[in-house]
Write a protein that holds these residues in place. Structure first.
Motif, short mmCIF file in Angstrom:
data_model
loop_
_atom_site.label_atom_id
_atom_site.label_comp_id
_atom_site.label_asym_id
_atom_site.label_seq_id
_atom_site.Cartn_x
_atom_site.Cartn_y
_atom_site.Cartn_z
N ALA A 1 63.98 33.74 9.56
CA ALA A 1 65.20 33.43 8.81
C ALA A 1 66.37 34.07 9.52
O ALA A 1 66.35 35.27 9.81
CB ALA A 1 65.09 33.96 7.38
N ASP B 1 70.13 36.91 -0.46
CA ASP B 1 69.45 37.58 0.66
C ASP B 1 67.94 37.57 0.46
O ASP B 1 67.25 38.56 0.71
CB ASP B 1 69.96 39.02 0.85
CG ASP B 1 71.44 39.08 1.13
OD1 ASP B 1 71.98 38.12 1.70
OD2 ASP B 1 72.08 40.09 0.76
N GLN C 1 58.40 40.16 4.74
CA GLN C 1 59.07 40.42 6.01
C GLN C 1 58.33 41.52 6.75
O GLN C 1 58.01 42.57 6.18
CB GLN C 1 60.52 40.84 5.77
CG GLN C 1 61.28 41.10 7.07
CD GLN C 1 62.74 41.49 6.86
OE1 GLN C 1 63.28 41.29 5.78
NE2 GLN C 1 63.35 42.06 7.88
N GLY D 1 71.06 32.07 0.71
CA GLY D 1 72.12 32.88 1.29
C GLY D 1 72.85 33.76 0.30
O GLY D 1 73.44 34.76 0.69
N ILE E 1 66.42 28.53 8.99
CA ILE E 1 65.08 29.09 8.86
C ILE E 1 64.11 28.12 9.52
O ILE E 1 64.30 26.89 9.46
CB ILE E 1 64.74 29.34 7.38
CG1 ILE E 1 63.43 30.13 7.23
CG2 ILE E 1 64.72 28.04 6.59
CD1 ILE E 1 63.21 30.63 5.79
N SER F 1 65.66 29.49 2.54
CA SER F 1 66.62 30.59 2.69
C SER F 1 67.67 30.49 1.59
O SER F 1 68.26 29.44 1.38
CB SER F 1 67.28 30.56 4.07
OG SER F 1 67.91 29.31 4.30
N ASN G 1 70.14 35.37 9.79
CA ASN G 1 71.09 35.95 8.86
C ASN G 1 72.50 35.98 9.43
O ASN G 1 72.77 36.69 10.40
CB ASN G 1 70.62 37.36 8.49
CG ASN G 1 69.19 37.36 7.96
OD1 ASN G 1 68.88 36.66 7.00
ND2 ASN G 1 68.32 38.14 8.58
N VAL H 1 64.20 34.84 0.43
CA VAL H 1 63.53 33.58 0.80
C VAL H 1 62.56 33.23 -0.31
O VAL H 1 61.71 34.05 -0.69
CB VAL H 1 62.79 33.71 2.15
CG1 VAL H 1 61.85 32.53 2.36
CG2 VAL H 1 63.78 33.80 3.30
N PRO I 1 70.95 34.82 4.74
CA PRO I 1 70.06 33.94 5.51
C PRO I 1 70.52 32.50 5.41
O PRO I 1 70.93 32.02 4.36
CB PRO I 1 68.70 34.15 4.84
CG PRO I 1 69.02 34.62 3.46
CD PRO I 1 70.27 35.44 3.60
N ASP I 2 70.46 31.80 6.54
CA ASP I 2 70.95 30.42 6.62
C ASP I 2 69.86 29.55 7.24
O ASP I 2 68.98 29.06 6.55
CB ASP I 2 72.25 30.40 7.42
CG ASP I 2 72.98 29.08 7.35
OD1 ASP I 2 72.37 28.07 6.96
OD2 ASP I 2 74.18 29.04 7.69
#
Length: 331
Positions: A126, A89, A144, A86, A115, A84, A128, A91, A112-113
């Motif tokens: 993920a 935004d 996604q 952050g 995962i 992720s 967010n 992956v 995103p933090d």
């Protein structure tokens, strides 16, 4: 001073803290992820991932192309890892054998933090922080495929492996449960006595969740009913929790205290702190090597900070520590 102490190891109550490897490049850090099969530890370092061979105690690779790496989810059957980022935004997807970037996935969610890979659904999720949702990723297609709205700001998350994912809600002092087959939240549990929960661990056999909180407690929750089982003291500045299924131990890494809290369970509803192990100030995130009963911690020496500001890292001081135990430790 801590460097001199750790050079000869710190020991208490049958636990020993020793340095594993130095990773002296500048930059912050966040989650750790460990692949027991390959014996590789993935260390997030902001704009890259350091890959460490824990048995050889050395860095073996570097994954680049990131701006704000937070977490790493591993999908062993496909030999793919998901990071992720952050700040973008996105992956990043990498090959777990070559450590080369395979693709980059743009997310609809913001910042995103945490995962993870959920085995039951076969999806990567993920979480967010800014948009309060979870992006659902098909790891085979590397894209996604959906989004799950969350009732608060997500922090750390865990999967029970049989169809549910749990995530701490930092702004609500609560814990929410996702049915990963339906892709919907099916329960939210208040964490009474907990302020700003961050790290989270799970005992999937006894169905217990361990949320570490800013106000120096860990709250233990029944994963099925949401009943609060116990609250125990931990150190200051915890940002991660771990559960070792082989020993039954729960760990809390306390960065501001510079300690690792060790908790043992006497059945499903009775827990006690059995050791407080000196580690290093700043060692707030962890990963477990259950095969060898070790805890990995990321840490650096910190310079004093002016009042109201965060301390800065001393250049060249970042390293990985290990905490190991002798038979009967903490009893």
């Amino acid at each position: 001073m801590i460097s001199l102490i750790l050079a000869t190891a710190l020991a208490t109550a049958g636990f020993t803290t020793t340095p594993l490897v130095s990773l002296p490049e500048p930059g912050g850090w966040d989650y750790l992820a460990f692949d027991e099969a390959s014996r590789r530890l993935f260390v997030t370092r902001g704009d890259h991932i350091d890959v460490v061979d824990v048995d050889a105690a050395g860095a073996v690779a570097r994954i680049e192309g990131l701006k704000g790496a937070h977490g790493v989810a591993l999908v062993p059957l496909q030999q793919r890892g998901f990071v992720s980022d952050g700040k973008t935004d996105k992956v990043l997807v990498f090959d777990m054998t070559t450590f080369k970037t395979v693709s980059v996935i743009s997310l609809s969610g913001k910042k995103p933090d945490a995962i993870l890979f959920d085995k039951a659904s076969g999806h990567v999720l993920a979480f967010n922080g800014d948009s309060h949702d979870a992006s659902v990723i098909d790891p085979t297609q590397a894209r996604q495929i959906g989004s799950i709205e969350l009732p608060g700001a997500p922090e750390f998350a865990v999967s029970d492996g049989i169809g549910h994912v749990f995530v701490n809600l930092e702004d609500r002092n609560a814990l929410t449960r996702i049915d990963t087959r339906s892709g919907k939240v099916d329960g939210t549990f208040d964490l009474a006595g907990c302020k700003a929960p961050s790290g989270l661990a799970i005992d999937s056999i006894r169905h217990r969740l361990f949320s570490v909180c800013e106000n120096e407690v860990v709250v233990i929750t029944d994963a099925a009913s949401g009943r609060q089982v116990a609250t125990l003291p931990i150190g200051k500045g915890a940002d991660a929790a771990g559960f070792d299924s082989r020993t039954g131990r729960v760990y809390s890494s306390n960065g501001q205290s510079g300690t690792l809290t060790v908790i043992e369970g006497d059945g499903a509803d009775h827990y006690r702190v059995t050791a407080t192990v000196p580690t290093q100030r700043s060692a707030r995130t962890l990963a477990l090597d259950e095969r060898n009963g070790r805890v990995f911690l990321s840490a650096a020496e910190l310079s004093p900070a002016p009042e109201g500001k965060r301390p800065t890292m001393v250049d060249g001081s970042f390293r990985i520590l290990t905490v190991s135990s002798s038979p009967g430790a903490g009893k």
